[in-house]
Write an enzyme that holds these catalytic residues in place. Structure first.
Site, PDB file in Angstrom:
ATOM      1  N   LYS A 132      28.883  38.326  44.679  1.00  0.00           N
ATOM      2  CA  LYS A 132      29.761  39.308  45.339  1.00  0.00           C
ATOM      3  C   LYS A 132      31.221  38.905  45.174  1.00  0.00           C
ATOM      4  O   LYS A 132      31.641  37.869  45.686  1.00  0.00           O
ATOM      5  CB  LYS A 132      29.436  39.355  46.845  1.00  0.00           C
ATOM      6  CG  LYS A 132      30.294  40.351  47.610  1.00  0.00           C
ATOM      7  CD  LYS A 132      30.110  40.238  49.105  1.00  0.00           C
ATOM      8  CE  LYS A 132      31.160  39.397  49.767  1.00  0.00           C
ATOM      9  NZ  LYS A 132      32.538  39.912  49.714  1.00  0.00           N
TER      10      LYS A 132
ATOM     11  N   GLU B 101      32.981  25.745  49.354  1.00  0.00           N
ATOM     12  CA  GLU B 101      34.261  25.255  48.824  1.00  0.00           C
ATOM     13  C   GLU B 101      35.340  25.949  49.644  1.00  0.00           C
ATOM     14  O   GLU B 101      35.568  27.156  49.490  1.00  0.00           O
ATOM     15  CB  GLU B 101      34.337  25.594  47.329  1.00  0.00           C
ATOM     16  CG  GLU B 101      35.272  24.679  46.574  1.00  0.00           C
ATOM     17  CD  GLU B 101      36.700  25.193  46.588  1.00  0.00           C
ATOM     18  OE1 GLU B 101      37.469  24.733  47.458  1.00  0.00           O
ATOM     19  OE2 GLU B 101      37.031  26.030  45.760  1.00  0.00           O
TER      20      GLU B 101
ATOM     21  N   CYS C  36      43.295  26.744  46.335  1.00  0.00           N
ATOM     22  CA  CYS C  36      42.758  25.799  47.325  1.00  0.00           C
ATOM     23  C   CYS C  36      43.347  24.411  47.095  1.00  0.00           C
ATOM     24  O   CYS C  36      43.602  23.687  48.051  1.00  0.00           O
ATOM     25  CB  CYS C  36      41.241  25.787  47.296  1.00  0.00           C
ATOM     26  SG  CYS C  36      40.555  25.570  45.668  1.00  0.00           S
TER      27      CYS C  36
ATOM     28  N   GLU D 278      47.068  25.414  56.545  1.00  0.00           N
ATOM     29  CA  GLU D 278      47.033  25.765  55.119  1.00  0.00           C
ATOM     30  C   GLU D 278      47.821  27.059  54.943  1.00  0.00           C
ATOM     31  O   GLU D 278      47.376  28.135  55.337  1.00  0.00           O
ATOM     32  CB  GLU D 278      45.585  25.993  54.646  1.00  0.00           C
ATOM     33  CG  GLU D 278      45.549  26.372  53.188  1.00  0.00           C
ATOM     34  CD  GLU D 278      44.154  26.675  52.640  1.00  0.00           C
ATOM     35  OE1 GLU D 278      43.374  27.344  53.308  1.00  0.00           O
ATOM     36  OE2 GLU D 278      43.886  26.236  51.511  1.00  0.00           O
TER      37      GLU D 278
HETATM   38  O1  TXE Z   1      39.026  34.532  53.153  1.00  0.00           O
HETATM   39  P1  TXE Z   1      37.654  34.351  53.940  1.00  0.00           P
HETATM   40  P2  TXE Z   1      40.260  35.420  53.455  1.00  0.00           P
HETATM   41  C1  TXE Z   1      41.774  30.513  52.738  1.00  0.00           C
HETATM   42  C2  TXE Z   1      43.260  30.647  52.879  1.00  0.00           C
HETATM   43  C3  TXE Z   1      43.424  32.005  53.434  1.00  0.00           C
HETATM   44  C4  TXE Z   1      42.187  32.163  54.256  1.00  0.00           C
HETATM   45  C5  TXE Z   1      41.734  33.557  54.560  1.00  0.00           C
HETATM   46  O2  TXE Z   1      43.730  29.709  53.813  1.00  0.00           O
HETATM   47  O3  TXE Z   1      44.565  32.104  54.237  1.00  0.00           O
HETATM   48  O4  TXE Z   1      41.204  31.518  53.513  1.00  0.00           O
HETATM   49  O5  TXE Z   1      41.410  34.284  53.407  1.00  0.00           O
HETATM   50  C6  TXE Z   1      33.438  37.168  53.180  1.00  0.00           C
HETATM   51  N1  TXE Z   1      29.618  35.899  56.355  1.00  0.00           N
HETATM   52  N2  TXE Z   1      41.269  30.691  51.405  1.00  0.00           N
HETATM   53  O6  TXE Z   1      40.269  36.020  54.813  1.00  0.00           O
HETATM   54  O7  TXE Z   1      37.773  34.592  55.389  1.00  0.00           O
HETATM   55  C7  TXE Z   1      34.465  38.257  52.965  1.00  0.00           C
HETATM   56  O8  TXE Z   1      33.826  39.473  52.677  1.00  0.00           O
HETATM   57  C8  TXE Z   1      29.640  36.024  55.039  1.00  0.00           C
HETATM   58  C9  TXE Z   1      40.955  29.501  50.703  1.00  0.00           C
HETATM   59  O9  TXE Z   1      40.381  36.353  52.345  1.00  0.00           O
HETATM   60  O10 TXE Z   1      37.173  33.054  53.551  1.00  0.00           O
HETATM   61  C10 TXE Z   1      35.251  37.749  51.786  1.00  0.00           C
HETATM   62  O11 TXE Z   1      34.714  38.233  50.571  1.00  0.00           O
HETATM   63  N3  TXE Z   1      30.707  36.372  54.333  1.00  0.00           N
HETATM   64  C11 TXE Z   1      40.077  29.772  49.551  1.00  0.00           C
HETATM   65  C12 TXE Z   1      35.044  36.250  51.772  1.00  0.00           C
HETATM   66  O12 TXE Z   1      34.065  35.986  52.742  1.00  0.00           O
HETATM   67  C13 TXE Z   1      31.837  36.631  54.998  1.00  0.00           C
HETATM   68  C14 TXE Z   1      40.340  31.001  48.773  1.00  0.00           C
HETATM   69  C15 TXE Z   1      36.292  35.420  52.017  1.00  0.00           C
HETATM   70  O13 TXE Z   1      36.714  35.490  53.349  1.00  0.00           O
HETATM   71  C16 TXE Z   1      31.885  36.535  56.399  1.00  0.00           C
HETATM   72  C17 TXE Z   1      40.677  32.122  49.607  1.00  0.00           C
HETATM   73  C18 TXE Z   1      30.713  36.140  57.084  1.00  0.00           C
HETATM   74  N4  TXE Z   1      30.683  35.995  58.421  1.00  0.00           N
HETATM   75  C19 TXE Z   1      41.139  31.934  50.870  1.00  0.00           C
HETATM   76  N5  TXE Z   1      33.130  36.834  56.780  1.00  0.00           N
HETATM   77  C20 TXE Z   1      39.880  28.592  48.642  1.00  0.00           C
HETATM   78  N6  TXE Z   1      39.020  27.663  49.034  1.00  0.00           N
HETATM   79  O14 TXE Z   1      40.432  28.537  47.578  1.00  0.00           O
HETATM   80  C21 TXE Z   1      33.841  37.100  55.663  1.00  0.00           C
HETATM   81  N7  TXE Z   1      33.054  36.998  54.594  1.00  0.00           N
END
Ligand code: TXE
Length: 473
Positions: A172, A245, A279, A376
Site C-alpha cells: 500500500k 522503520e 528518516c 523530529e
Molecule cells: O506518517 P504516519 P505521516 C514521520 C515524520 C512525520 C510523521 C507523520 O516525523 O512528521 O511521520 O507522517 C498509515 N494502522 N515520518 O502522518 O502517521 C497511513 O495510511 C495502519 C517518518 O504521513 O506514519 C499512512 O499511509 N496504518 C517516516 C502511513 O500509515 C496506519 C516517513 C503513514 O502514516 C495507521 C514518513 C494505523 N493505525 C513520516 N495509521 C520515515 N521513517 O522515514 C496510519 N496508517
C-alpha cells in the site's frame, strides 16, 4: 460505446482493477488535484489478500533463481519507464526532477542488489549420528505500508526481500503519493506471476484494515513512531511478524579538525536533502566551539544559493513539503522557535503563493530542551548546536528516544570513528551521510524501529527458521 479504463488502477491477482470509489491526489507545489486513484474498500483488500494467499504455495516453491529473475524483470520494467516515473514522482511528491530520477534509478538498482543476495542453509551439526541444519522458510502473505517521502525507494525496500524469500505481498503506497507506485503496478502486471505482488491504494481507513487483516502474516511499515506503535498493537492480536522503520532525530557531530569549506555543503545536504523529509536526514548539528562560527557562516552562505521552488522547474533544488499536515507540523516547530526567541539565522518566514513551500531555516544554538532539538522536524529547518567537549556532544546526541542514524565529521578518521563507536544508532556514517546499500542491514535502535531492512539480516526478517534433525542410520 466502449469505456476506456481509467489511469491508475490497482494490481490484484494479476489484473489491473478499479475501486467503487476514487480519491484525488494533490500536487504539493500547486495544491491542485492532478489525478484520482482507487480508494480500496474492505472487499478490495480481501481480494488482494486472497490473491496473495492463493499465489503463496506456488511462489514459495519456485526456485530462488526464478524469483531472482522476476525481481530483475521488475527492475528492468521500472528502468525502461524511468522518465515517466520521475515526472509522476515530482508531481505527487514535490521533489526536484533530478532527485526523482535518482529515486527511480535507485529503485531499480536496489531490487537488483537484493536479487543477488543469498540465504544459505546453516549446518550446526554434522556427525555420524545426525546432521542438523537450519533452513529459512517464507512467512506467507506480507502487508507493506510505504511512506510519502520516498514512495518508490520504500516500495523497493519492501518488494525485494519479500519476493526473493518466497513470500507474497500486498503493498500500500501512501495516500499522498500513490501515482508512481500504481504506474509500477501497470508496468509489472504481466511481469510478476498473478497474486505474488498486489498493489492497492486507499485513503486513511486502508492502513488499519491492512494491519489487522487475519489473512496477513507479517507487516512491514515505514512511517512515524506513533503509527508504528499502533501497528504493533494491532499486529499483536494474531502475532503477526513486524518490521517497523520509524522516525529519527539524527545527530551530526562536527569535530574541531574538519575542513569547514569542504563539509559545509555536505552537512547542508545531509540535513536538507528532500527538504529534510528523510528518516535519516541530519536533524541536529553539534559543532565544536573552535569551528562553530566559521561553519555556521559557511552553511548559511551556501544555503542562500539553494533554489526552492516547483520541482518540475529547471534549477529547483528543493521542492515543497509533501502534504498539508506535514507543512503545518514543520511550521508549528518554526513558530515555536520564534516564540521562544531563538536566533533564526535565515528563513523562518512564509513563501507567498500556492504550494506547501517553507524557506530553508537555520536556527543558531537553541536550548537543548527546545522542540526543534527534541522533536523530529522532518522539514527544511535545522538547529546548529555548540559544544565544548566531545563527551558532552556524545551525551547530547544520545539523549533521545530515537536511534536511527548519526554522522561524525572530522579530519582524523580514527578519532572520528572512535566517536562514532560511542553514538547509539542503527547506522553511523563517518565523513559522509545518508547513504544506504541493499547489502547491509538498515534499521533503528530504541524507538526508531524494530528489525532491519537490507542485507542478509533484512532477508531473514521475511523468513522463519525451520530446523531439521536429519538422523543417520
Ligand atoms: O506518517 P504516519 P505521516 C514521520 C515524520 C512525520 C510523521 C507523520 O516525523 O512528521 O511521520 O507522517 C498509515 N494502522 N515520518 O502522518 O502517521 C497511513 O495510511 C495502519 C517518518 O504521513 O506514519 C499512512 O499511509 N496504518 C517516516 C502511513 O500509515 C496506519 C516517513 C503513514 O502514516 C495507521 C514518513 C494505523 N493505525 C513520516 N495509521 C520515515 N521513517 O522515514 C496510519 N496508517
Amino acid at each position: 460505446m466502449t469505456q476506456t479504463a481509467p489511469a491508475y488502477r490497482m494490481l490484484i491477482g494479476g489484473k489491473l482493477v478499479d475501486a467503487a470509489e476514487r480519491f484525488e491526489v494533490i500536487n504539493p507545489a500547486t495544491e491542485q488535484a492532478i489525478a484520482s486513484v482507487p480508494d480500496a474498500s474492505e472487499d478490495d483488500l480481501d481480494a488482494a489478500v486472497l490473491a496473495a494467499r492463493q499465489a503463496f504455495p506456488g511462489w514459495s516453491a519456485t526456485p530462488i533463481e526464478e524469483r531472482r529473475a522476476v525481481l530483475a524483470a521488475i527492475a528492468d520494467a521500472i528502468a525502461a519507464d524511468a522518465a515517466n516515473l520521475a515526472r509522476l514522482l515530482t508531481s505527487e511528491q514535490g521533489k526536484p526532477h533530478a532527485d526523482a530520477e535518482s529515486e527511480v534509478k535507485g529503485m531499480s538498482g536496489y531490487l537488483k542488489g537484493i536479487a543477488a543476495l543469498e540465504l544459505p542453509v546453516e549446518v550446526v551439526e554434522e556427525t555420524d549420528k545426525r546432521r542438523i541444519e537450519v533452513r529459512r522458510v517464507p512467512i506467507g502473505v506480507v502487508g507493506s505500508i510505504a511512506a510519502w517521502n520516498f514512495p518508490l525507494s520504500l516500495a523497493a525496500f519492501k518488494i525485494g526481500p519479500c519476493l526473493l524469500t518466497g513470500n507474497t505481498l500486498v503493498l500500500k503506497p501512501s495516500p499522498f503519493t500513490p501515482l508512481a507506485t500504481l504506474r509500477v503496478a501497470e508496468l509489472i502486471a504481466d511481469v510478476v506471476p498473478a497474486g505474488v505482488l498486489n498493489i492497492i491504494s486507499g485513503s486513511d481507513r486502508l492502513g488499519p484494515w491492512l494491519t489487522s487483516h487475519p489473512g496477513i502474516d507479517k507487516i512491514s511499515f515505514t512511517g512515524s513512531t506513533a503509527t508504528g506503535k499502533r501497528i504493533m498493537e494491532s499486529a499483536s492480536h494474531s502475532l503477526k511478524r513486524i518490521t517497523l522503520e520509524l522516525g529519527g532525530n539524527d545527530p551530526a557531530i562536527v569535530l574541531p579538525d574538519v575542513d569547514v569549506a569542504e563539509i559545509a555543503p555536505k552537512l547542508f545536504w545531509s540535513a536538507f536533502g528532500n527538504n529534510g523529509q528523510i528518516c535519516v536526514a541530519t536533524k541536529r548539528i553539534y559543532v565544536h566551539k573552535d569551528v562553530y562560527e566559521p561553519l555556521r557562516d559557511a552553511i548559511v552562505d551556501y544555503a542562500k544559493t539553494v533554489q526552492v521552488g516547483d520541482g518540475s522547474q529547471q534549477g529547483t533544488q528543493l521542492g515543497p513539503i509533501n502534504n498539508r499536515a506535514q507543512y503545518d507540523r514543520v511550521r508549528a516547530i518554526i513558530a515555536d522557535s520564534k516564540e521562544q526567541g531563538h536566533d533564526i539565522l535565515m528563513g523562518g518566514g512564509d513563501i507567498e503563493g500556492p504550494g506547501f513551500f517553507i524557506p530553508v531555516t537555520i536556527i543558531d544554538n537553541p536550548p537543548e530542551d527546545s522542540r526543534i532539538v527534541r522533536e523530529e522536524q522532518f522539514g527544511p529547518v535545522v538547529p546548529l548546536l555548540k559544544f565544548d567537549h566531545v563527551d558532552d556532544a556524545i551525551a547530547r546526541a544520545n539523549d533521545t528516544a530515537y536511534g536511527l542514524g548519526a554522522s561524525v565529521w572530522g579530519g582524523d578518521e580514527d578519532t572520528a570513528t572512535a566517536v562514532a563507536e560511542r553514538v547509539s544508532a542503527g547506522t553511523v556514517w563517518v565523513n559522509e551521510s545518508r547513504n544506504l546499500t541493499p547489502l547491509a542491514p538498515f534499521g533503528g535502535h530504541r524507538q526508531s524501529g524494530i528489525g532491519v531492512e537490507g542485507g542478509r539480516e533484512g532477508l531473514m526478517e521475511y523468513t522463519l527458521a525451520k530446523t531439521y534433525f536429519l538422523g543417520k542410520r
